[in-house]
Scaffold this active site. Structure first.
Site, mmCIF file in Angstrom:
data_model
loop_
_atom_site.group_PDB
_atom_site.id
_atom_site.type_symbol
_atom_site.label_atom_id
_atom_site.label_comp_id
_atom_site.label_asym_id
_atom_site.label_seq_id
_atom_site.Cartn_x
_atom_site.Cartn_y
_atom_site.Cartn_z
ATOM 1 N N LEU A 63 11.590 -21.117 -3.709
ATOM 2 C CA LEU A 63 9.989 -19.664 -3.559
ATOM 3 C C LEU A 63 9.271 -20.080 -4.226
ATOM 4 C CD1 LEU A 63 9.183 -16.900 -2.036
ATOM 5 C CD2 LEU A 63 9.863 -15.512 -3.589
ATOM 6 N N ASP A 71 1.270 -1.260 -0.011
ATOM 7 C CA ASP A 71 -0.013 0.029 0.107
ATOM 8 C C ASP A 71 1.047 1.033 0.236
ATOM 9 O OD1 ASP A 71 -2.259 1.248 -0.210
ATOM 10 O OD2 ASP A 71 -2.817 0.556 2.197
ATOM 11 N N HIS A 120 3.523 3.431 -8.867
ATOM 12 C CA HIS A 120 3.147 1.456 -8.965
ATOM 13 C C HIS A 120 4.115 1.124 -9.935
ATOM 14 C CE1 HIS A 120 -0.861 2.255 -7.941
ATOM 15 N NE2 HIS A 120 -1.642 2.773 -8.803
#
Ligand code: FPP
Length: 259
Positions: free
Chosen positions: A148, A37, A54
């Site tokens: 991962l 955020d 972004h």
């Protein structure tokens, strides 16, 4: 992406190295989830359009993924686009999707080299065709990653996910495939997008907001929550290591009492 940016993402300054060592010395979470955020506020503070926030946010993602591998965290989830994010201006939504397509092309090789397996979770079938194709390709190319697993939550909403599970269970019940009396929490979880994965031990939200915003509501029932004022575009490995050290210092009781 240039070779130079590659190296700078891997290099640790002194403090970062210390925090990495501290984080490794304690209990390392098996699954860390991120609510990324503050991109818009980061951009606005600099007099830039929100979309630039972004773009900068992708750089944080690029820095954090190798840090998770360094730490030995086997699962991570990033909240990239929620079912509510369609309410944003069409131009911003399009920008986010374009970024995703661009990221999937530019970072595929690095993800593969690092043994990262990428998966999209959410109502992916409702996304534009180019986005679906990019995701499909990225999932396929990284499917053998063993270090991962990264879930990218795209058009994701936890209530939608739970409702979808309930509908599938109802269909299985009508088909005579399940005994409702015997339906366990573990069986229910197998109907969620995260089937087969451990629940997040740690959920990190940046930018000072303290909400879950319809993110991993079932899976996060016992997650430790970590909130930081740092805006997502400024979030770097050192912030992750500090969060993990904080996590390792907490006493998790899962509703029980201290042993
Ligand atoms: C929240 O910041 C962030 C988002 C809604 C998008 C997060 C997406 C990225 C970091 C890019 C992801 C890209 C890929 C390739 C997975 P906000 O815009 O709500 O910030 P604000 O609260 O300051 O307005």
């Amino acid at each position: 992406m240039t070779e130079g940016s590659f190296q700078s993402r891997d290099s640790h300054d002194g403090d970062e190295e210390i925090w990495l060592r501290r984080a490794r010395a304690g209990s390392v979470p098996r699954h860390v989830a991120f609510i990324m955020d503050g991109n818009g506020r980061w951009a606005q503070k600099r007099g830039l359009p929100r979309t630039e926030g972004h773009r900068a946010g992708v750089e944080s993602l690029r820095a954090v993924i190798p840090a998770l591998v360094n730490l030995g965290v086997p699962f991570a989830t990033f909240y990239a686009f929620s079912t509510e994010n369609w309410k944003r201006p069409a131009e911003e939504v399009r920008f986010l999707f374009d970024l995703l397509v661009q990221y999937s092309k530019e970072d595929r090789r690095e993800l593969m080299e690092r043994g990262v397996k990428l998966r999209a979770i959410g109502q992916v079938d409702e996304l534009p065709r180019a986005v679906r194709a990019a995701i499909w390709e990225l999932e396929r190319e990284t499917s053998s990653g063993r270090n991962l697993t990264v879930n990218v939550a795209l058009n994701y909403g936890s209530r939608q996910e739970i409702l979808r599970a309930v509908k599938e269970i109802a269909r299985s019940f009508v088909g005579g495939e399940i005994d409702l009396e015997k339906l366990s929490e573990a069986q229910f979880a197998a109907y969620l997008y995260t089937a087969g994965q451990p629940d997040p031990d740690l959920i990190i939200r940046t930018s000072g907001e303290m909400r879950l915003s319809n993110f991993l509501l079932w899976q996060g029932a016992y997650s430790e929550l970590y909130f930081t004022e740092v805006l997502w575009p400024e979030f770097r490995p050192i912030h992750l290591y500090k969060a993990v050290v904080d996590y390792a210092g907490r006493r998790r009781r899962f509703g029980g009492i201290e042993a």
